[in-house]
Design a protein around this motif. Structure first.
Motif, PDB file in Angstrom:
ATOM      1  N   PRO A 183      -1.779 -14.997 -16.527  1.00  0.00           N
ATOM      2  CA  PRO A 183      -2.394 -14.231 -15.424  1.00  0.00           C
ATOM      3  C   PRO A 183      -1.490 -13.191 -14.784  1.00  0.00           C
ATOM      4  O   PRO A 183      -1.968 -12.210 -14.229  1.00  0.00           O
ATOM      5  CB  PRO A 183      -2.768 -15.314 -14.406  1.00  0.00           C
ATOM      6  N   LYS A 184      -0.162 -13.392 -14.876  1.00  0.00           N
ATOM      7  CA  LYS A 184       0.732 -12.437 -14.208  1.00  0.00           C
ATOM      8  C   LYS A 184       1.262 -11.377 -15.166  1.00  0.00           C
ATOM      9  O   LYS A 184       2.015 -10.502 -14.777  1.00  0.00           O
ATOM     10  CB  LYS A 184       1.918 -13.182 -13.585  1.00  0.00           C
ATOM     11  N   GLY A 197       4.385  -6.790  -2.049  1.00  0.00           N
ATOM     12  CA  GLY A 197       5.435  -7.000  -3.045  1.00  0.00           C
ATOM     13  C   GLY A 197       5.854  -5.695  -3.692  1.00  0.00           C
ATOM     14  O   GLY A 197       5.866  -4.641  -3.051  1.00  0.00           O
ATOM     15  N   ARG A 216       7.196 -11.590   3.753  1.00  0.00           N
ATOM     16  CA  ARG A 216       7.094 -10.393   2.903  1.00  0.00           C
ATOM     17  C   ARG A 216       6.533  -9.226   3.712  1.00  0.00           C
ATOM     18  O   ARG A 216       6.999  -8.107   3.634  1.00  0.00           O
ATOM     19  CB  ARG A 216       6.159 -10.658   1.726  1.00  0.00           C
ATOM     20  N   SER A 235      -4.752  -6.468  -9.542  1.00  0.00           N
ATOM     21  CA  SER A 235      -4.811  -7.736 -10.286  1.00  0.00           C
ATOM     22  C   SER A 235      -6.141  -7.793 -11.041  1.00  0.00           C
ATOM     23  O   SER A 235      -7.030  -8.600 -10.735  1.00  0.00           O
ATOM     24  CB  SER A 235      -4.673  -8.908  -9.312  1.00  0.00           C
ATOM     25  N   ILE A 262      -3.001  -4.845   0.772  1.00  0.00           N
ATOM     26  CA  ILE A 262      -2.942  -6.307   0.794  1.00  0.00           C
ATOM     27  C   ILE A 262      -2.029  -6.757  -0.349  1.00  0.00           C
ATOM     28  O   ILE A 262      -2.339  -6.532  -1.525  1.00  0.00           O
ATOM     29  CB  ILE A 262      -4.353  -6.919   0.673  1.00  0.00           C
ATOM     30  N   GLY A 263      -0.905  -7.328   0.005  1.00  0.00           N
ATOM     31  CA  GLY A 263       0.136  -7.681  -0.967  1.00  0.00           C
ATOM     32  C   GLY A 263       1.319  -6.743  -0.773  1.00  0.00           C
ATOM     33  O   GLY A 263       1.246  -5.578  -1.149  1.00  0.00           O
ATOM     34  N   SER A 286      -0.050 -12.914   2.294  1.00  0.00           N
ATOM     35  CA  SER A 286      -0.180 -14.345   2.584  1.00  0.00           C
ATOM     36  C   SER A 286       1.186 -14.921   2.975  1.00  0.00           C
ATOM     37  O   SER A 286       1.251 -15.970   3.608  1.00  0.00           O
ATOM     38  CB  SER A 286      -0.746 -15.080   1.367  1.00  0.00           C
ATOM     39  N   GLY A 299      -2.295   1.251 -15.316  1.00  0.00           N
ATOM     40  CA  GLY A 299      -1.170   0.318 -15.449  1.00  0.00           C
ATOM     41  C   GLY A 299      -0.141   0.831 -16.438  1.00  0.00           C
ATOM     42  O   GLY A 299       0.065   2.038 -16.575  1.00  0.00           O
TER      43      GLY A 299
HETATM   44  N1  LIG Z   1      -2.967  -3.444 -13.242  1.00  0.00           N
HETATM   45  C1  LIG Z   1      -1.761  -3.491 -13.771  1.00  0.00           C
HETATM   46  O1  LIG Z   1      -1.468  -2.837 -14.768  1.00  0.00           O
HETATM   47  C2  LIG Z   1      -0.715  -4.334 -13.131  1.00  0.00           C
HETATM   48  C3  LIG Z   1       0.633  -4.138 -13.437  1.00  0.00           C
HETATM   49  C4  LIG Z   1       1.572  -4.935 -12.798  1.00  0.00           C
HETATM   50  C5  LIG Z   1       1.172  -5.920 -11.901  1.00  0.00           C
HETATM   51  N2  LIG Z   1      -0.145  -6.103 -11.654  1.00  0.00           N
HETATM   52  C6  LIG Z   1      -0.625  -7.123 -10.725  1.00  0.00           C
HETATM   53  O2  LIG Z   1      -0.584  -6.589  -9.402  1.00  0.00           O
HETATM   54  C7  LIG Z   1      -0.320  -7.636  -8.471  1.00  0.00           C
HETATM   55  C8  LIG Z   1       0.902  -7.260  -7.622  1.00  0.00           C
HETATM   56  O3  LIG Z   1       2.025  -7.090  -8.464  1.00  0.00           O
HETATM   57  P1  LIG Z   1       3.499  -7.040  -7.853  1.00  0.00           P
HETATM   58  O4  LIG Z   1       4.421  -6.732  -8.975  1.00  0.00           O
HETATM   59  O5  LIG Z   1       3.508  -6.201  -6.645  1.00  0.00           O
HETATM   60  O6  LIG Z   1       3.677  -8.586  -7.436  1.00  0.00           O
HETATM   61  P2  LIG Z   1       4.720  -9.206  -6.391  1.00  0.00           P
HETATM   62  O7  LIG Z   1       4.831 -10.644  -6.746  1.00  0.00           O
HETATM   63  O8  LIG Z   1       5.949  -8.380  -6.323  1.00  0.00           O
HETATM   64  O9  LIG Z   1       3.957  -9.056  -4.980  1.00  0.00           O
HETATM   65  C9  LIG Z   1       2.749  -9.707  -4.699  1.00  0.00           C
HETATM   66  C10 LIG Z   1       2.651  -9.889  -3.182  1.00  0.00           C
HETATM   67  O10 LIG Z   1       1.326 -10.324  -2.878  1.00  0.00           O
HETATM   68  C11 LIG Z   1       1.404 -11.423  -1.981  1.00  0.00           C
HETATM   69  N3  LIG Z   1       0.211 -12.252  -2.155  1.00  0.00           N
HETATM   70  C12 LIG Z   1      -0.042 -13.149  -3.141  1.00  0.00           C
HETATM   71  N4  LIG Z   1      -1.259 -13.691  -2.976  1.00  0.00           N
HETATM   72  C13 LIG Z   1      -1.790 -13.127  -1.863  1.00  0.00           C
HETATM   73  C14 LIG Z   1      -3.028 -13.272  -1.183  1.00  0.00           C
HETATM   74  N5  LIG Z   1      -3.955 -14.121  -1.599  1.00  0.00           N
HETATM   75  N6  LIG Z   1      -3.238 -12.526  -0.076  1.00  0.00           N
HETATM   76  C15 LIG Z   1      -2.298 -11.667   0.388  1.00  0.00           C
HETATM   77  N7  LIG Z   1      -1.102 -11.493  -0.223  1.00  0.00           N
HETATM   78  C16 LIG Z   1      -0.853 -12.211  -1.337  1.00  0.00           C
HETATM   79  C17 LIG Z   1       2.712 -12.123  -2.292  1.00  0.00           C
HETATM   80  O11 LIG Z   1       3.191 -12.878  -1.201  1.00  0.00           O
HETATM   81  C18 LIG Z   1       3.613 -10.923  -2.619  1.00  0.00           C
HETATM   82  O12 LIG Z   1       4.250 -10.418  -1.465  1.00  0.00           O
HETATM   83  C19 LIG Z   1      -0.114  -8.905  -9.296  1.00  0.00           C
HETATM   84  O13 LIG Z   1      -1.302  -9.655  -9.354  1.00  0.00           O
HETATM   85  C20 LIG Z   1       0.234  -8.379 -10.675  1.00  0.00           C
HETATM   86  O14 LIG Z   1      -0.130  -9.298 -11.704  1.00  0.00           O
HETATM   87  C21 LIG Z   1      -1.079  -5.318 -12.232  1.00  0.00           C
END
Ligand SMILES: NC(=O)c1ccc[n+]([C@@H]2O[C@H](COP(=O)([O-])OP(=O)(O)OC[C@H]3O[C@@H](n4cnc5c(N)ncnc54)[C@H](O)[C@@H]3O)[C@@H](O)[C@H]2O)c1
Length: 269
Positions: free
Chosen positions: A186-187, A10, A40, A94, A7-8, A36, A121
């Motif tokens: 948060p990001k 990205g 994507r 997340s 789910i997601g 969502s 991470g």
């Molecule tokens: N745990 C860690 O160490 C760590 C490290 C980096 C990023 N993250 C987190 O992981 C997550 C993903 O990171 P990324 O770099 O792939 O981000 P990204 O922005 O590249 O991709 C996120 C994707 O999720 C989708 N999305 C957003 N909200 C959604 C929802 N409610 N339902 C379904 N899809 C949804 C977006 O459209 C996007 O395609 C982020 O929350 C980021 O903060 C965590």
């Protein structure tokens, strides 16, 4: 075969989809993806051969054994709750979205006898912190340095009207506990949440966030003091090309977590 749903779609979700299809193809099948933003999801669907199916998140959860959340802080809690309630395992990226609700989520995992995974991470030292936690830990501090662009839309920066344009030298943006850090950034600061869950909790975990112009890497320093002694780790992470906020090591750490799930030999604490 473990049926995996992502789910997601990205930066992280995409790489994990490739890992399921290539590295772990003998043990995992990619059941489907969800996002969502349908564009994507369709983009990833187009890039994966053979084609993967797109489902609404709720349907994908029902179809899978393991759900990977790589979406957003706002989605993490609900997705974890829905997945665990159905007795399925979940990997959460997340992590900030779980902070403050971890007791409820951990209890759900226990009640339904399923697993909740939080990859390390971009930080180094979760293994040592977990070992230290078997005794008494006195202090955990995280100092994070990233280029200013990644912080520009952070709620804390917007609220305090901090100007990050044309920074000439590094600037301390925030100092406080992990709960406040996750709220304000948060990001950017999921690692502070992971550190909190593995150590002494978000209220006691100290966090400093520094914007560093002219730097090409995201740097995380972890300092832990306990009855065992102390340790200090520093990782200098290349940002991923698609999302400069996400470190390359964070993506690899998620892939390594999948490998850990599959392996019979688990090295490290
Ligand atoms: N745990 C860690 O160490 C760590 C490290 C980096 C990023 N993250 C987190 O992981 C997550 C993903 O990171 P990324 O770099 O792939 O981000 P990204 O922005 O590249 O991709 C996120 C994707 O999720 C989708 N999305 C957003 N909200 C959604 C929802 N409610 N339902 C379904 N899809 C949804 C977006 O459209 C996007 O395609 C982020 O929350 C980021 O903060 C965590």
């Amino acid at each position: 075969m473990i049926k995996v749903g992502i789910i997601g779609c990205g930066t992280i979700g995409r790489e994990l989809a490739y890992a399921c299809r290539k590295r772990f193809s003998e043990e995992m099948t990619l059941e489907g993806i969800a996002d969502s933003d349908i564009h994507r999801a369709k983009k990833l669907q187009k890039d994966l051969k053979p084609k993967v199916k797109i489902f609404p998140a709720d349907e994908l959860i029902q179809r899978c054994d393991l759900v990977i959340e790589a979406a957003s802080k706002h989605a993490a809690y609900e997705l974890a709750k829905k997945t665990l309630s159905q007795g399925k395992d979940v990997m959460i990226m997340s992590v900030g979205g779980i902070l403050g609700k971890e007791k409820e989520i951990f209890k759900l995992a226990k009640t339904h006898r399923c697993c909740l995974y939080f990859p390390s991470g971009g930080i180094v030292g979760i293994d040592g912190l977990k070992a230290a936690g078997m005794g008494k830990i006195h202090r955990v501090t995280l100092t994070t340095r990233k280029p200013p662009q990644g912080f520009e839309d952070a709620p804390y920066v917007v609220k305090h009207n901090i100007n990050l344009k044309n920074l000439k030298q590094e600037k301390l943006l925030f100092e406080g506990n992990a709960t406040e850090a996750v709220r304000g950034f948060p990001k950017n600061i999921n690692v502070s949440a992971t550190l909190s869950l593995a150590g002494i909790g978000a209220k006691k975990t100290r966090v400093r966030i520094i914007a560093t112009p002219h730097m090409l890497v995201n740097v995380h320093e972890v300092y832990v003091i306990g009855d065992f002694g102390s340790f200090y780790t520093r990782s200098e992470n290349f940002p991923s090309e698609q999302n400069p906020r996400t470190s390359r090591l964070a993506i690899l750490s998620a892939v390594a977590t999948l490998e850990r799930i599959l392996k019979n030999v688990k090295i490290g604490t």
